[in-house]
Design an enzyme around this catalytic site. Sequence first.
Site, mmCIF file in Angstrom:
data_model
loop_
_atom_site.group_PDB
_atom_site.id
_atom_site.type_symbol
_atom_site.label_atom_id
_atom_site.label_comp_id
_atom_site.label_asym_id
_atom_site.label_seq_id
_atom_site.Cartn_x
_atom_site.Cartn_y
_atom_site.Cartn_z
ATOM 1 N N HIS A 138 -6.078 4.922 -3.507
ATOM 2 C CA HIS A 138 -5.753 4.098 -2.347
ATOM 3 C C HIS A 138 -4.438 4.549 -1.718
ATOM 4 O O HIS A 138 -3.487 4.886 -2.412
ATOM 5 C CB HIS A 138 -5.669 2.626 -2.733
ATOM 6 C CG HIS A 138 -5.826 1.727 -1.556
ATOM 7 N ND1 HIS A 138 -4.803 1.483 -0.668
ATOM 8 C CD2 HIS A 138 -6.895 1.049 -1.093
ATOM 9 C CE1 HIS A 138 -5.252 0.676 0.286
ATOM 10 N NE2 HIS A 138 -6.516 0.394 0.045
ATOM 11 N N HIS A 139 -4.410 4.509 -0.388
ATOM 12 C CA HIS A 139 -3.242 4.986 0.344
ATOM 13 C C HIS A 139 -2.010 4.141 0.021
ATOM 14 O O HIS A 139 -0.874 4.622 0.129
ATOM 15 C CB HIS A 139 -3.534 4.953 1.842
ATOM 16 C CG HIS A 139 -2.866 6.051 2.613
ATOM 17 N ND1 HIS A 139 -1.586 6.479 2.357
ATOM 18 C CD2 HIS A 139 -3.328 6.816 3.631
ATOM 19 C CE1 HIS A 139 -1.282 7.448 3.204
ATOM 20 N NE2 HIS A 139 -2.312 7.683 3.977
ATOM 21 N N CYS A 140 -2.182 2.905 -0.405
ATOM 22 C CA CYS A 140 -1.016 2.068 -0.710
ATOM 23 C C CYS A 140 -0.320 2.568 -1.970
ATOM 24 O O CYS A 140 0.786 2.136 -2.286
ATOM 25 C CB CYS A 140 -1.397 0.600 -0.852
ATOM 26 S SG CYS A 140 -2.309 0.205 -2.340
#
Lengths: 484, 484
Positions: A138-140
């Site tokens: 996930h980009h987070c």
Amino acid sequence: MERLSGLDAAFTYLETPSLHMHVSMAAVFDPTTVPGGYSYDKVRELVSERLARAPIFRRRLVQVPFRLDHPYWVEDPAFDIDYHMRRAALPAPGGIEELAEFVGDVCSRQLDRSKPLWEMYLVEGLADGRIGVVTKIHHCTIDGVSGAELLSELFDLEADPAPKPVAEELPGLRSGLPSDLVLLGRAVVARATRPARLTRLAWKTGKAFFDVRRVRQSTPAGNAALPLTTPRTSLNQAITAHRRVAFSTISLDDVKRVKNALETTVNDVVLAICTGALRQYLIDGDELPDDPLVATVPVSVQGAQVKSANKVSAMFVALPCRVDDPVKRLLTIRDSTKGAKEEHKALGAEVLLDWAEHATPNLFSAAARAYTRFRLAEHHRPIHSLVISNVPGPDFPIYLGGSRLVAGFPLGPVMDGAGLNITVMSYRGTLNWGLMACRETVPGLDRLAGYIPAALEELLSSAGLDPATPVGVAPGPDRRAPVG
Amino acid sequence: MERLSGLDAAFTYLETPSLHMHVSMAAVFDPTTVPGGYSYDKVRELVSERLARAPIFRRRLVQVPFRLDHPYWVEDPAFDIDYHMRRAALPAPGGIEELAEFVGDVCSRQLDRSKPLWEMYLVEGLADGRIGVVTKIHHCTIDGVSGAELLSELFDLEADPAPKPVAEELPGLRSGLPSDLVLLGRAVVARATRPARLTRLAWKTGKAFFDVRRVRQSTPAGNAALPLTTPRTSLNQAITAHRRVAFSTISLDDVKRVKNALETTVNDVVLAICTGALRQYLIDGDELPDDPLVATVPVSVQGAQVKSANKVSAMFVALPCRVDDPVKRLLTIRDSTKGAKEEHKALGAEVLLDWAEHATPNLFSAAARAYTRFRLAEHHRPIHSLVISNVPGPDFPIYLGGSRLVAGFPLGPVMDGAGLNITVMSYRGTLNWGLMACRETVPGLDRLAGYIPAALEELLSSAGLDPATPVGVAPGPDRRAPVG
């Protein structure tokens, strides 16, 4: 327990069922270098051991009640490596097309928020006994640069490395899930201190926009691209949840020859090759626009004083698809990126990060959902045409559990209104291109990928240089030099 | 354009991100019988042709604005066969475990509501050159019996059949999506006629419950199981979105020998084998309850005068896991199913279908979501322990694109509070068992599947019959008789 930075959290708020905020990598490995031979269980064991050294693989999100504040990272008490690592295989002949189809399917599925936000697929059945490793994070949790750092934990510089020391307890994460009361308490404290910080931020932002106007007045007009000025093409539609993926590989030496001959940067040549390929794609569809396309190009801001997985900002670059001459296209891009960099410097790298820090979770999410639901992307001028990202990779061989990396194709997310992402990474004299697109709005993705080597060829010939070096999509391990 | 029946629509309302309402089939085929040899493209072409004859493969849902009425079926104007049919492969050795892992992964993902509600995976790389076909269809489109009818459209009775006549225009579906206004108009008409029908239904239901009480008073107490009386075990937890799958195969002749010796039905023997396997599983976990488990057993009500894909009702059967003697367990079950059938007859097969017809979409959905969100399944006595479904299959060989079916394993959905579904289907002298479970709450599913042949063995020996006939999980095509 650790609170997400605003920008990291924004990547969770912006996600909808059709807009997935994960970044992926499709890597091809040669397992003939594994001491004792490759097996899935060996890789599984190695990854399990290394995970203890990289806390981000074992942490999951917890939401604050009523979403009063950004979510927190906690260690997942129910962590199960066999959920995250999966064994898979390709149907024959196990070429790059079969791999792309597999990866497109993996990337069409949102990560489960109730688990640590990553998946890894070991893909057997590739031609010549090779192994695919498909990661999805996930980009987070990660951006291009921090992703590369993270992978260095997992990868080795030799086929048979000395064992890494066992990690101590995971820093920053406490065992077990925090209670709602604890999370609420923290949110209230964060709210109380917010107004003063917002005032300072508003002042800083006002000053930054003033600086940008000054730069824009003192440099030649039209150099830097502006968002919301891009012409609408078939790339700019509301997206679905489904993805297509395609890959391409070209010689990094060829790109450097162009760079040196025309005194530009590798990044500018990458953007020029994208422009050439997109030009041909748009001509095919009889939709070549008069105005240049506008690409969002992420810029790393590692110096910024924000604790965040994503130390990234963005510049807008005009891609002059209408221009006929390849060299002229490159030189136009060079001027545009110069302008964009000046503006980016004037705006200050941290303003975007700071605003993301202070927007409230509910506002972000409600906006993202409404945007998707009402297909708003189709009702205003597109923000940009596509995202193009260029990540430097290693120029020496790296290994996973003894298998040597042959090629790694990075893949970034697509957005509503811009259904194409091109991400490029260098490795040992090659540039590997990962194209990710919405399955329904960009059906001709394979064709576009095929135009990438052609665009390099055209650029070399137009600059009076020798023809391109032929490079297979997955070059052999001994193509350049004998190794280990 | 065709409105969904209430029960069919209920299967869409009850679905949540963790509770998937699709039914699946994992089939193993022997492609050595294909004239000219197997290829993916041949199967793809055959399926495409046959689809024209089965409209349910090309229709998708449209929701009525504000969900004022049940959704409608319309023909999907953007139908794309390559979205629904996918080519895949198993890692070596391509045995039943690798297939089960692949299917578990497929079944962990919700079908996309914006497309026709089915997926089909052709799985290569099975041992001995066999081919897997994994189908996944939404329950609102199909039940066990209508599923079997549908598959007869797709399957042939010989390896090289004469071409089927080309289908005429799809009945009941109009090209293109209807406007919101049309859907609203229809919903208003449906609402206006509802009160009178509801009054009639309430009267009918009251009478039915009175009949049930009469049956219950006139038959020996304790025969028929009651919902909400089942003891809580590890099977009864709130479920996650993730699934595990396991398979087992036993001899149908052995089951019939038991049936004949003890004068029961095949269905009773199936339930007794489940009871024996579950008894061992619960003993392993040191959680064998005093009270019998309660299984929900779907009953086909093909006679019912309702236009619906799902002509199904359910009876509740007590599984006496505590009883030590296998034969006594079977005879207890025989009495319980007799009682359950009487009650089911008294209640009237159509009452459930009728109520589903009249409940409003928003009520259904809100209840389902709240139930999942607050993990209510863990806060009341479980409704039932599990679902056990027994579907009759063909006793002659069938073919898909020339490949002969070796074994077909059916898989039904699991629910909050009952994380296990056992579905059984007969085929050519074998009974094939498909076990579907929540990945997190039933981690020992492989072990449970292993107890199924053991439970048959135990039953035969306790009834004084010869030991069980050994049957491989995927029996060879020529095990019983030379074919074609």
